[in-house]
Design an enzyme around this catalytic site. Structure first.
Site: not given
Length: 393
Positions: A185, A250, A326
Site C-alpha cells: 500500500h 479483504d 507501515s
C-alpha cells in the site's frame, strides 16, 4: 526456464535431481504447514528456527501493460474490519486463485509496467525422498511503549541500520544487497500506483557532520551534529496481484507486501527473510520492528509486543505504532541450528490497523502480513532469480 515447466497439472518434469509437481491448494497448504525438527533434543531450551518445506513459485509468462497514471494518494496505513475470525472462516482458495494472487506487476523507473503470471510447484528430491464504522484511528495502546533510537552508535548498527525510509512516507527493511521489503500500500492503493512511485527513493540515515569540509587535513574528529537521509533511487518494484485484485474483499491485506530493487548496492548489513513460525513458537510470543512513525519525524522508533492472534496469513498484535511505520519488517531472533548461532529474520511486514468485532465488542489491532512458505518462495525468487537458492525458509 519456461521451457522446463509442466504444461499439464499432472505432468511432472525432471530438472536435474529434482521434480516439479503441481498440486491442488489443499495439498499445498497441508505440505506448507509441515514443519520438520522444530526443536532438537540437544537444544530444547532454545527457540529454534524451524525447517520448512518451501514450494517453488516460477514466472511463466510476462505481458507489457499500459503505463500507470501515478494519480493515487499515498496510503500510510490500511484499515480493514475483517478480523481473525473473519479470515479463519474464509474458504481455502483454489489453485488457480493462488496462482492469480501470486502473479505480480513490475514497475520500472522509466514508468513501464509488466504483469507476470506464475506457476506453483512442490519441489521433491528423487534421490533422498525427502463491519465498518467511522472511528478515531488509534494505534497507541495505553502507555506508549515505543523507543526512539538516538545516536549513530545505535542507528548505524544492526539491526536498526536495516530500517530505511521510503520517499512516499513509509518504512522499509533491507533484505538483500540491493533489495528493500515494504508494504504494497506504500506503492499502490489497490487501484492505481501512488504519486511518487515512478521516482521512488529509499532513504538511509547517516550522520550529518558539523565540519563540512572535504579533503582537508584535519586532526580533530568530526562530531555528528544530527542525522540526515541519503537517498538511493529505486530501479524496479514488484507488487503481487493479490494486493491489487483482492483489495475490495479483504483478501488484499494478506498480500500487502512489495519488494524494491535499488539502482545500486546500499553496502549495509541486511536482514534475511524467513518463513513465519506459529506464534506459540516465537520467543516469548513476541515480535519486534522499527519504523519512521509520523508523530516522531526524523526518528527511528523501535518497539516489541506480544502476538494476540494469528491466521495463516496475518499476525494480530498491539504494538504501539503510528502511520509511517507501515512497511516495517517484523522480525524475531532464534537459534539457527545449522549455523550454530542466533539469527534475526524478517517474518512479516507491518501493514496497518483493524477494528475487529470480538463477541460484539469492538477491539482494535495492528496487523502484520506473515511471510508464508509461498510468499517466501516468491520474495526469495524476486531477490535471487534462482529457485534453487530458495528451498529453505
Amino acid at each position: 526456464m519456461a521451457g522446463v515447466l509442466p504444461q499439464k497439472p499432472d505432468t511432472p518434469v525432471a530438472s536435474g535431481r529434482f521434480i516439479f509437481i503441481m498440486a491442488q491448494v489443499p495439498t499445498i497448504i497441508f505440505l506448507l504447514c509441515t514443519v520438520k525438527d522444530v526443536m532438537s533434543s540437544s537444544s530444547h531450551w532454545k527457540p529454534t528456527w524451524p525447517a520448512y518445506k518451501v514450494p517453488v513459485v516460477l514466472p511463466q509468462s510476462t505481458l507489457n501493460l499500459d503505463k500507470p497514471q501515478f494519480d493515487a494518494e499515498p496510503k500510510l496505513e490500511v484499515v480493514s474490519p475483517c478480523g481473525p475470525e473473519c479470515h479463519k472462516r474464509s474458504r481455502l482458495p483454489t489453485y488457480e486463485e493462488v496462482k492469480d494472487y501470486l502473479s505480480y506487476e513490475t514497475l520500472f523507473s522509466n514508468g513501464s509496467l509488466t504483469e507476470t503470471e506464475v506457476g506453483i510447484y512442490i519441489l521433491s528430491s528423487s534421490s533422498d525422498g525427502s463491519q465498518s464504522r467511522s472511528r478515531t484511528k488509534r494505534q497507541i495502546y495505553g502507555y506508549d511503549s515505543r523507543f526512539s533510537i538516538f545516536g549513530k552508535d545505535f542507528l548505524l548498527n544492526y539491526p536498526f541500520s536495516t530500517s530505511v525510509k521510503l520517499s512516499t512516507g513509509c518504512t522499509g527493511t533491507l533484505v538483500a544487497e540491493k533489495h528493500v521489503l515494504t508494504a504494497a500500500h506504500c506503492i499502490h492503493d489497490g487501484k492505481s500506483y501512488v504519486k511518487g512511485a515512478q521516482k521512488l527513493r529509499v532513504g538511509f540515515l547517516k550522520p550529518k557532520l558539523k565540519d563540512g569540509s572535504r579533503g582537508a587535513n584535519i586532526t580533530r574528529s568530526k562530531m555528528p551534529e544530527k542525522m540526515k537521509f541519503q537517498w538511493i533511487r529505486v530501479k524496479r518494484t514488484h507488487v503481487p496481484k493479490g494486493w491489487i485484485k483482492g483489495n475490495a474483499n479483504d483478501i488484499g491485506m494478506d498480500y500487502d507486501y512489495a519488494l524494491l530493487e535499488l539502482k545500486k548496492p546500499h553496502k549495509r548489513k541486511f536482514m534475511k527473510i524467513g518463513v513465519s513460525p506459529p506464534a506459540r513458537h516465537l520467543p516469548g510470543g513476541r515480535i519486534h520492528f522499527s519504523g519512521y512513525d509520523n508523530d516522531r519525524p526524523g526518528n527511528l522508533v523501535y518497539r516489541f509486543c506480544d502476538v494476540k492472534d494469528e491466521t495463516y496469513d496475518l499476525l494480530y498484535q498491539q504494538c504501539d505504532a503510528q502511520p509511517g511505520a507501515s512497511g516495517s519488517g517484523v522480525y524475531v531472533r532464534m537459534w539457527k541450528r545449522q549455523h550454530h548461532k542466533w539469527e534475526r529474520k524478517i517474518i512479516g511486514i507491518f501493514s496497518g490497523h483493524q477494528w475487529v468485532d470480538m463477541n460484539g465488542t469492538p477491539q482494535d489491532f495492528n496487523v502484520a502480513v506473515r511471510i508464508t512458505p509461498l510468499k517466501y518462495a516468491q520474495i526469495c525468487y524476486w531477490i535471487k532469480g534462482n529457485y534453487l537458492d530458495c528451498r529453505e525458509g
